[in-house]
Design an enzyme around this catalytic site. Structure first.
Site, mmCIF file in Angstrom:
data_model
loop_
_atom_site.group_PDB
_atom_site.id
_atom_site.type_symbol
_atom_site.label_atom_id
_atom_site.label_comp_id
_atom_site.label_asym_id
_atom_site.label_seq_id
_atom_site.Cartn_x
_atom_site.Cartn_y
_atom_site.Cartn_z
ATOM 1 N N SER A 258 0.844 -1.189 0.000
ATOM 2 C CA SER A 258 0.000 0.000 0.000
ATOM 3 C C SER A 258 0.878 1.237 0.000
ATOM 4 C CB SER A 258 -0.904 0.019 1.239
ATOM 5 O OG SER A 258 -0.133 0.210 2.406
ATOM 6 N N LYS A 259 0.304 2.328 -0.491
ATOM 7 C CA LYS A 259 1.083 3.560 -0.602
ATOM 8 C C LYS A 259 1.438 4.151 0.746
ATOM 9 C CE LYS A 259 -3.102 6.360 -1.308
ATOM 10 N NZ LYS A 259 -3.832 7.204 -2.275
ATOM 11 N N ARG A 260 0.824 3.672 1.834
ATOM 12 C CA ARG A 260 1.185 4.156 3.163
ATOM 13 C C ARG A 260 2.542 3.613 3.606
ATOM 14 N NH1 ARG A 260 -2.165 7.735 2.245
ATOM 15 N NH2 ARG A 260 -4.363 7.458 2.686
ATOM 16 N N ASN A 262 4.816 1.789 1.128
ATOM 17 C CA ASN A 262 5.711 1.560 0.008
ATOM 18 C C ASN A 262 5.229 2.397 -1.166
ATOM 19 O OD1 ASN A 262 8.062 0.131 -0.555
ATOM 20 N ND2 ASN A 262 7.104 -1.868 -0.363
ATOM 21 N N LEU A 481 6.302 10.670 3.648
ATOM 22 C CA LEU A 481 6.191 9.460 4.468
ATOM 23 C C LEU A 481 7.533 9.098 5.088
ATOM 24 C CD1 LEU A 481 3.864 7.300 2.181
ATOM 25 C CD2 LEU A 481 3.227 8.507 4.274
#
Length: 513
Positions: A258-260, A262, A481
């Protein structure tokens, strides 16, 4: 598994939804479909599943085309290239779905449901846990004539499929063999939504049949839904295609990629300087063995071409084990391609195509000219535009009288706010960041200071808003992030609470300009 391709010519499809940036996971599924089609002389179909009217956007569809073509994934049929079984966008096939829904209704396999979303949510919140039957249970055997009259009168309704209340669905997965799922785990799936658009479950079965799809190669997260699809094939009297469910791409912690956690966007990898042939190679390695070794080492060769992959591709060799998407391993493989596959001339061409070209540098120059005293000042001041990542210092990320944990939360809301920016422009980015300041009741400088360091790796630099536009969303998000992790991160529990507050404030919704 020759019997899997002996019955009729191979036709496979990939069917992404244009609801966001082109996802690496969808490209990974497409790669295996394309390889299977090319291996057996078949056809690869691109279908756009855009029935999510709230989130589907034409711009995302265009990014899908661009991202997949950059990777080298070329389809034989699709919305942009045509074909004999179109339309290839689900939004253009509405009457087809309505016709098939009517067939199910006439045969007694589906029914109108008038349960409101609020009633359904209340049951899921409490009644489901206490063993109460679903609120639509009583509607299954209602008089169909009266139900149709209610629907025609304008009362809000959906069409649900009647699922068996006992028994087991048995189907064969090309990788896993026989799979058995009890019908007690299968709900009465909505087939047509109240807005008249189909759900995935009706549309995918109808489209796969009418488009002659012989093999459905998709992610293993669709296994629990397969009984719903098998029921529809049975109700329509159609032969079901062979199903093969690939292992999902995973984050390093074993969760679904998931973009959270990776970078998931193809645009990120293009923008960060990875080669498309490396990406295809690495995605293939996620679920397929290395090429046979040429040096008798016995370990196999992890660097191989797409043509080599196709030449030796067999479904029975797909590896269902770990498929962790490791950025360090990807970077190592990309380094091998740069050193071993590109001549100096080709490397120069790759760099120019990537970012060292007149168009991109021309966009940077207006931000840098007033900051330069010599030509030699250009690269030191703007190197962050060309870097895969930056390494900000904690002290540069935290304004005076603020705590690291506070700044991490601010950066999280910055991610959410920037994800909603439309159009992607300097003024819209400024509006998004000012709304963050309003949400936290912080001076705008306390928001922009950590943003400078997070995206540039330094506390000062060229204009922030313009720089974010040039970096593009995916590279900016990844740097934010990373900065959050430098500050200690935001726990899942705190992130859920923060997102609830953020959504409740209206800030996220109003982040679209």
């Amino acid at each position: 598994m020759t019997e899997l391709v002996a019955h009729r010519p191979v036709r496979v499809r990939a069917a992404p939804s244009p609801t966001g940036a082109a996802h690496v996971g969808n490209a990974y599924i497409a790669l295996f479909n394309l390889a299977f089609a090319r291996r057996h002389g078949g056809h690869f179909v691109m279908r756009i599943e855009d029935t999510d009217r709230a989130r589907s956007r034409k711009k995302y569809e265009e990014r899908l085309y661009a991202g997949w073509r950059w990777l080298g994934l070329h389809w034989d049929e699709g919305p942009d290239v045509g074909g004999n079984v179109g339309p290839y966008r689900q939004s253009e096939r509405s009457e087809i779905y309505h016709e098939h829904a009517r067939q199910l209704m006439d045969a007694g396999h589906a029914y109108y449901s008038f349960i409101t979303p609020e009633e359904l949510a209340a049951w899921r919140d409490k009644g489901q846990r206490e063993g109460e039957p679903a609120p639509y249970e009583a509607e299954r055997d209602a008089d169909p004539v009266m139900a149709q009259a209610r629907a025609k009168s304008g009362e809000v309704s959906v069409i649900r499929m009647k699922s068996p209340r006992e028994g087991t669905c048995v189907f064969t997965d090309a990788f896993r063999g026989e799979i058995r799922i009890g019908y007690d785990q299968v709900d009465d799936q909505v087939l047509l939504k109240s807005d008249g658009f189909p759900t995935y479950h009706l549309a995918v079965v109808v489209d796969d049949h009418l488009m002659g799809i012989t093999h459905v190669i998709r992610g293993e997260d669709w296994i629990p839904s397969t009984p719903k699809h098998m029921l529809l094939y049975e109700h329509f009297g159609w032969e079901a295609p062979m199903h093969a469910h690939l292992p999902l791409l995973l984050n390093p912690d074993g969760t679904k990629m998931s973009k959270r956690r990776n970078p998931t966007s193809i645009d990120y990898y293009r923008r960060a300087g990875y080669l498309p042939q490396t990406m295809l190679n690495y995605m293939a390695l996620m679920a397929y063995p290395p090429a046979p070794s040429t040096n008798n080492a016995g370990d196999g060769e992890e660097k191989f071409s797409f043509d080599n992959f196709v030449e030796r591709f067999e479904l029975e060799n797909v590896n269902l084990g770990g498929s962790v998407f490791d950025l360090d391993k990807l970077s190592w493989l990309n380094g091998r391609y740069l050193r071993e596959e590109l001549s100096e001339k080709q490397l120069g061409e790759a760099l120019r195509h990537w970012a060292l070209n007149d168009e991109y540098i021309g966009r940077i120059l207006p931000l840098m000219q007033s900051r330069m005293e010599t030509l030699g000042d250009f690269m030191p001041h703007c190197s962050f535009f060309f870097a895969r990542s930056v390494d900000p210092k904690i002290e540069d990320l935290v304004p005076k009288k603020r705590e690291a944990s506070e700044v991490a939360k601010v950066l999280q809301t910055a991610v959410w706010s920037l994800e909603c920016v439309e159009p992607w422009s300097r003024d819209a980015v400024e509006v998004a960041l000012r709304r963050i300041a309003e949400f936290w009741d912080w001076p705008i400088r306390d928001v922009t200071r950590p943003m400078y360091s997070a995206v540039m790796g330094q506390p000062v630099g060229p204009p922030l808003y313009e720089s974010i536009v040039l970096l593009e969303l995916d590279l900016t998000r990844t740097r934010l992030l990373a900065a959050m992790e430098t500050l200690g991160g935001v726990s899942k529990k705190k992130a859920r609470g923060l997102e609830k507050d953020w959504n409740g404030s209206g800030s996220r919704r109003s982040g679209v300009s």
